[in-house]
Enzyme design. Sequence first.
Site, PDB file in Angstrom:
ATOM      1  N   GLY A   1      37.625  50.459  39.172  1.00 36.88           N
ATOM      2  CA  GLY A   1      36.505  49.891  39.939  1.00 36.88           C
ATOM      3  C   GLY A   1      36.973  48.867  40.945  1.00 36.88           C
ATOM      4  O   GLY A   1      36.161  48.224  41.607  1.00 36.88           O
ATOM      5  N   LEU A   2      38.317  48.706  41.068  1.00 36.64           N
ATOM      6  CA  LEU A   2      38.849  47.721  42.018  1.00 36.64           C
ATOM      7  C   LEU A   2      39.366  48.390  43.306  1.00 36.64           C
ATOM      8  O   LEU A   2      40.095  47.772  44.078  1.00 36.64           O
ATOM      9  CB  LEU A   2      39.951  46.882  41.360  1.00 36.64           C
ATOM     10  CG  LEU A   2      39.513  46.063  40.135  1.00 36.64           C
ATOM     11  CD1 LEU A   2      40.679  45.234  39.600  1.00 36.64           C
ATOM     12  CD2 LEU A   2      38.340  45.138  40.465  1.00 36.64           C
ATOM     13  N   GLY A   3      38.995  49.639  43.513  1.00 38.85           N
ATOM     14  CA  GLY A   3      39.278  50.288  44.796  1.00 38.85           C
ATOM     15  C   GLY A   3      40.719  50.712  44.999  1.00 38.85           C
ATOM     16  O   GLY A   3      41.201  50.756  46.138  1.00 38.85           O
ATOM     17  N   SER A   4      41.399  51.077  43.900  1.00 39.24           N
ATOM     18  CA  SER A   4      42.810  51.442  44.001  1.00 39.24           C
ATOM     19  C   SER A   4      43.042  52.660  44.906  1.00 39.24           C
ATOM     20  O   SER A   4      43.904  52.639  45.791  1.00 39.24           O
ATOM     21  CB  SER A   4      43.336  51.688  42.585  1.00 39.24           C
ATOM     22  OG  SER A   4      44.430  52.527  42.609  1.00 39.24           O
ATOM     23  N   SER A   5      42.256  53.729  44.727  1.00 45.90           N
ATOM     24  CA  SER A   5      42.526  54.956  45.504  1.00 45.90           C
ATOM     25  C   SER A   5      42.282  54.731  46.994  1.00 45.90           C
ATOM     26  O   SER A   5      43.030  55.228  47.836  1.00 45.90           O
ATOM     27  CB  SER A   5      41.709  56.140  44.974  1.00 45.90           C
ATOM     28  OG  SER A   5      40.337  55.913  45.162  1.00 45.90           O
ATOM     29  N   ALA A   6      41.251  53.944  47.335  1.00 41.24           N
ATOM     30  CA  ALA A   6      40.973  53.684  48.755  1.00 41.24           C
ATOM     31  C   ALA A   6      42.058  52.794  49.361  1.00 41.24           C
ATOM     32  O   ALA A   6      42.443  52.980  50.521  1.00 41.24           O
ATOM     33  CB  ALA A   6      39.608  53.030  48.910  1.00 41.24           C
ATOM     34  N   ALA A   7      42.560  51.831  48.581  1.00 36.95           N
ATOM     35  CA  ALA A   7      43.623  50.956  49.087  1.00 36.95           C
ATOM     36  C   ALA A   7      44.877  51.782  49.373  1.00 36.95           C
ATOM     37  O   ALA A   7      45.535  51.600  50.400  1.00 36.95           O
ATOM     38  CB  ALA A   7      43.914  49.840  48.083  1.00 36.95           C
TER      39      ALA A   7
ATOM     40  N   ASP B   1      34.601  51.615  49.901  1.00 36.14           N
ATOM     41  CA  ASP B   1      35.962  51.257  49.458  1.00 36.14           C
ATOM     42  C   ASP B   1      36.991  51.355  50.590  1.00 36.14           C
ATOM     43  O   ASP B   1      37.712  50.385  50.850  1.00 36.14           O
ATOM     44  CB  ASP B   1      36.395  52.134  48.267  1.00 36.14           C
ATOM     45  CG  ASP B   1      35.707  51.730  46.970  1.00 36.14           C
ATOM     46  OD1 ASP B   1      34.715  50.985  47.029  1.00 36.14           O
ATOM     47  OD2 ASP B   1      36.176  52.170  45.902  1.00 36.14           O
TER      48      ASP B   1
ATOM     49  N   PRO C   1      44.982  48.320  39.007  1.00 33.98           N
ATOM     50  CA  PRO C   1      44.927  49.359  37.976  1.00 33.98           C
ATOM     51  C   PRO C   1      44.126  50.559  38.490  1.00 33.98           C
ATOM     52  O   PRO C   1      43.067  50.368  39.093  1.00 33.98           O
ATOM     53  CB  PRO C   1      44.209  48.685  36.794  1.00 33.98           C
ATOM     54  CG  PRO C   1      43.706  47.374  37.291  1.00 33.98           C
ATOM     55  CD  PRO C   1      44.324  47.070  38.606  1.00 33.98           C
TER      56      PRO C   1
END
Length: 318
Positions: A101-107, A148, A97
């Site tokens: 806070g789960l690092g979506s943009s860096a992934a 991240d 999502p």
Amino acid sequence: MSSKVVASAPGKVILAGEHFVVYGEPSLVVAIDRRAYVETSLKEGGLRLDAPDLNLYWDGEGKLPKPLAPLKLVAEKLLEEAVKNVGLSIKVKSELPPSSGLGSSAAVASAAVLSISAALGLELSKDEVFKLALEAERLVHLNPSGIDPLISTMGGVILYRRDGGYVNVEVKVKPIIIIGYTGSREPTGVMVSRVGRLYEAYPKIVGSLFRSGGILATEAAEALKRGDLRKLGGLMDLNHGLLVALGLSTIKVDKMVYAAREAGALGAKLTGAGGGGCMVALCIDEATGARVVEAIERAEGEPMKLSLDLEGARREGC
Ligand code: PMV
């Protein structure tokens, strides 16, 4: 004109030390089994960016949607490096999502660097993938610590220190990680600035909280390495207290944290930048994990059961 190259990179959960890491303290982070996927194909000319999950599309016409700016930067930098006169079509899909806070943009950034570079025939080292993903992250939040994009690129479990490098943490016992998501959150940059203002107002007190957070993260890494999940859980509870002191939690996050503890979690805390977003609970076994999932649902959060992902950014299907 060409075949597609798909690459993916994992999201992350910070078990200890978010925010303190911006100020040079260590932070303990794990890669998770939810990924972002980026598909690149060469085309005649120009750039086409497509993120159907976010309902965003750009083909060079009109204003560039802000969330697509990191992809454009990565594409332009790599086109320059490859010295190739081609166009690129880039499509993003994510199991993470956004802004949670789960690092979506860096992934997305790490997967994009790997996918685009491979499509252009460039061979980048993991360190080069990380560095360009970090540059892309700087467009999203102004002062990222780099944690991240590093974990998304490398995978596994890492004790990270800004400017001081990182160490891989070998894990004996795989922890059971349950996430509770509030459904919305403030942007990371807003929360990082808020902590900055608090630090300016109370430098001695807030500075000592940062240092405590750093000690805590180092001890958390040692506990995880030994397989002492009880100790790690206790440290996560303490870490939540520090984040609450900095004004980073919300009633909804706190509700889920207390619900998870009451349901038997070894420890529970806010994870990521805060202001909503996600909490993380550590569980000793599957049965407790199931009880924590139910408790999070009763606290009106969205639960997710996650595992560690030892692999970082990778090419798919080759
Ligand atoms: O953007 P998030 O929620 O994944 O948070 C990243 C962790 C912070 O320490 C809050 C920011 C940073 O750059 O380290």
